[in-house]
Motif scaffolding. Structure first.
Motif, PDB file in Angstrom:
ATOM      1  N   SER A   1     -41.370  -2.228  17.283  1.00 34.51           N
ATOM      2  CA  SER A   1     -40.224  -3.030  17.717  1.00 34.51           C
ATOM      3  C   SER A   1     -39.486  -2.347  18.850  1.00 34.51           C
ATOM      4  N   TYR A   2     -38.843  -3.158  19.674  1.00 29.96           N
ATOM      5  CA  TYR A   2     -37.876  -2.635  20.620  1.00 29.96           C
ATOM      6  C   TYR A   2     -36.590  -2.316  19.856  1.00 29.96           C
TER       7      TYR A   2
ATOM      8  N   PRO B   1     -28.010   3.944  23.462  1.00 29.80           N
ATOM      9  CA  PRO B   1     -29.319   4.356  23.959  1.00 29.80           C
ATOM     10  C   PRO B   1     -29.923   3.258  24.834  1.00 29.80           C
ATOM     11  N   LEU B   2     -30.155   3.563  26.083  1.00 33.45           N
ATOM     12  CA  LEU B   2     -30.839   2.630  26.968  1.00 33.45           C
ATOM     13  C   LEU B   2     -32.303   3.010  27.138  1.00 33.45           C
ATOM     14  N   ALA B   3     -32.707   4.085  26.490  1.00 34.60           N
ATOM     15  CA  ALA B   3     -34.123   4.403  26.327  1.00 34.60           C
ATOM     16  C   ALA B   3     -34.525   3.911  24.937  1.00 34.60           C
ATOM     17  N   PRO B   4     -35.768   3.508  24.754  1.00 36.29           N
ATOM     18  CA  PRO B   4     -36.178   2.985  23.448  1.00 36.29           C
ATOM     19  C   PRO B   4     -36.212   4.060  22.364  1.00 36.29           C
ATOM     20  N   PHE B   5     -36.034   3.618  21.111  1.00 35.54           N
ATOM     21  CA  PHE B   5     -36.049   4.540  19.976  1.00 35.54           C
ATOM     22  C   PHE B   5     -37.397   5.222  19.805  1.00 35.54           C
ATOM     23  N   ILE B   6     -38.456   4.699  20.415  1.00 35.24           N
ATOM     24  CA  ILE B   6     -39.754   5.364  20.313  1.00 35.24           C
ATOM     25  C   ILE B   6     -39.750   6.690  21.061  1.00 35.24           C
ATOM     26  N   HIS B   7     -38.744   6.936  21.895  1.00 41.26           N
ATOM     27  CA  HIS B   7     -38.586   8.220  22.568  1.00 41.26           C
ATOM     28  C   HIS B   7     -37.716   9.120  21.704  1.00 41.26           C
TER      29      HIS B   7
END
Length: 563
Positions: A61-62, A248-254
């Motif tokens: 998911s995003y 967070p404007l980077a995805p949680f996958i990072h």
């Protein structure tokens, strides 16, 4: 000393400050009490679905509130959450579902078609939990004894493609549940990163000690000494910590976006979620101002440049933002200069890895600190070829290493674990492979990694995988892939292709061919055609020449379109 786990502190905050906002998006608002109650309800569903401690639950998911709720439910019950890149295509997703032996897959309905294709034909497909992208489920508020499992339902999300065994997320959390007072020991967070051959590998973080490894970074950012007990951590969150609202404007996958968000909740703060698979800078600015964000998490210029430009054009600045954290790729000094002009803030430009770190940071508090320089963190080192620390020798070359808190290893890959997680002189290090030159006073110059990885917008792309996808095209005779300089993304994936004899490749058709095989960020941004790659009799390439020629050609093209 072990303080406790993230879930221990979160439950304490929910009891001590139940009405404080925990997770906020445009469509949903969860207080700390509601966040915990929804995680408890989901934990009840996982248990009745047969998910046990140690099992993998994939979050495909995003950024969405349900992402963090699922993570909470897993961490609190010893189940292993496995965030996966929502940009993966069906074949990529299928490979990783098999790799981590997924027992459940949580995904938004907009990705239902990809999920259906990914699990088709699997002998033991994971159970599916589908989040309606447009729905706003109401969290239960009264934890009780778990009851019967939610019945499976047919998906009705926008994609309308999920199979009849998918359970709707809002039904899964409709009945209240209860979290264990203490999570069972041995929990893991399985966070995928790229491997040297292009096949992602799951990095194993021990959740029993994950919070302990982040105590300094969590509390030093707010000027408070780390606590010794869960009770003290809760007291700090409720009474002493300043207000922290992280966007967070980077995805949680990072890892940086995920870990910063987890630690924001430890401080009793709020995670503001830009719930979209694509960056909408206008919406990001609205959230930033409407929710009074104090901290931004970015992924280099790829995210920062559009945001900065939009803020400059709007003339609104960055409101109450006082810190910016970026990793995955470095921010340019020019972008930092523009950020500092928009607010009184500190920028931490981190050099980190999914396996551990951060190794170094370039920290600036104003334009007077520019140009920024990378400085080793306290637990970082530079190792020579014999594993000796040389960070005190000016001019020395070596591999960056970290001896603080880091992951246990890689899932199912003992050889790669031994290669990256090393012991020298009786001390254990994580050594991902980045090389650096020692400059003195703790500063370093990053030289890059020995492999040919392309870092585009913080995403790692390994050329071998892209080259194979190109060579699968019937009209491609030969191909090579590498990175070329890109102002916004750091590097752009670039392919040089040799068409088959007599073939004329349609770029649009080639793009469609790749779209079925690769995530969007892996697809070449630039494609150049050649009659030959001039390989040696042994098949070797003059890669340096190819990159140099391609960079010059792309620069010439760019100059031709500038008025």
């Amino acid at each position: 000393m072990r303080l406790g786990r993230h879930a221990d502190v979160w439950q304490g905050v929910a009891q001590a400050a139940p009405d404080r906002p925990a997770v906020v998006s445009r469509s949903r608002r969860l207080t700390h009490a509601e966040f915990t109650a929804e995680a408890a309800a989901l934990a009840r569903h996982l248990e009745h679905a047969g998910i046990r401690p140690g099992d993998s639950v994939v979050i495909y998911s995003y950024n969405r509130p349900e992402f963090l709720v699922t993570l909470y439910a897993c961490l609190a019950t010893g189940v292993a959450p496995v965030p996966l890149n929502f940009r993966y295509r069906a074949n990529e997703l299928r490979d990783l579902l098999l790799d981590c032996e997924a027992r459940m897959l949580v995904y938004p309905s907009s990705l239902g078609a990809v999920v259906t294709e990914a699990i088709a034909g699997l002998q033991s497909p994971p159970a599916q939990l589908e989040v309606d992208d447009d729905a706003a489920p109401t969290a239960p508020t009264t934890p009780t004894t778990p009851t019967a499992a939610t019945a499976a339902t047919t998906s009705t999300g926008p994609a309308g493609q999920a199979g009849p065994t998918a359970v709707a997320y809002h039904e899964a959390v409709a009945e209240p549940g209860a979290l264990p007072a203490v999570p069972p020991p041995g929990g893991e967070l399985r966070l995928y990163t790229g491997g040297t051959t292009g096949m992602p590998k799951a990095v194993l973080w021990d959740t029993d000690h994950l919070l302990d490894g982040m105590l300094f970074s969590t509390y030093s950012l707010v000027g408070i000494d780390p606590p010794q007990t869960v009770e003290e951590a809760v007291a700090i969150a409720v009474d002493r910590a300043p207000r922290v609202a992280t966007l967070p404007l980077a995805p949680f996958i990072h890892g940086t976006a995920l870990f910063t968000s987890l630690n924001t909740l430890v401080l009793g703060g709020t995670v503001i979620i830009h719930a979209s698979p694509r960056l909408d800078v206008e919406e990001a600015l609205r959230l930033l101002h409407d929710e009074a964000a104090t901290r931004l998490v970015l992924a280099g210029d790829a995210v920062a440049l559009p945001l900065v430009t939009a803020a400059e054009q709007a003339g609104t600045g960055l409101g109450q933002v006082r810190s910016v954290i970026s990793s995955g790729m470095r921010l340019s000094d020019e972008t930092k200069r523009r950020l500092h002009a928009l607010a009184d803030l500190t920028i931490a430009d981190l050099l980190a890895a999914t396996e551990g770190g951060p190794f170094a940071a370039a920290i600036t508090s104003s334009v007077d600190d520019l140009p920024a320089r990378l400085k080793l963190m306290d637990d970082a080192a530079v190792l020579d070829n014999d594993g000796v620390e040389v960070q005190d020798r000016v001019g020395a070359l070596g591999r960056l290493a970290f001896r603080g808190a880091f992951a246990k290893g890689y899932l199912g890959d003992e050889a790669k674990t031994r290669e990256t997680f090393r012991e020298f002189g009786g001390r254990r290090y994580v050594v991902p492979g980045d090389w650096a030159r020692v400059l003195g006073d703790g500063h370093i110059e990053l030289l890059g990694r020995g492999s040919a990885v392309v870092n585009t917008g913080g995403e790692k792309v390994y050329p071998a995988e892209v080259e194979q996808a190109l060579l699968d095209h019937p009209e491609v005779d030969d191909a090579v892939v590498f990175g070329t300089p890109d102002r916004r993304f750091g590097e752009a994936v670039t392919a040089v292709i040799v068409p088959a004899a007599g073939a004329s490749i349609d770029p649009a058709e080639l793009a469609n061919h790749l779209d079925r095989r690769l995530a969007g960020y892996k697809k070449p941004r630039h494609v150049l055609f050649r009659d030959s790659l001039e390989r040696s009799p042994h098949g070797k390439l003059d890669l340096a020449r190819l990159k140099r020629d391609a960079t010059a050609e792309l620069a010439e093209r760019s100059a031709e379109v500038v008025p």
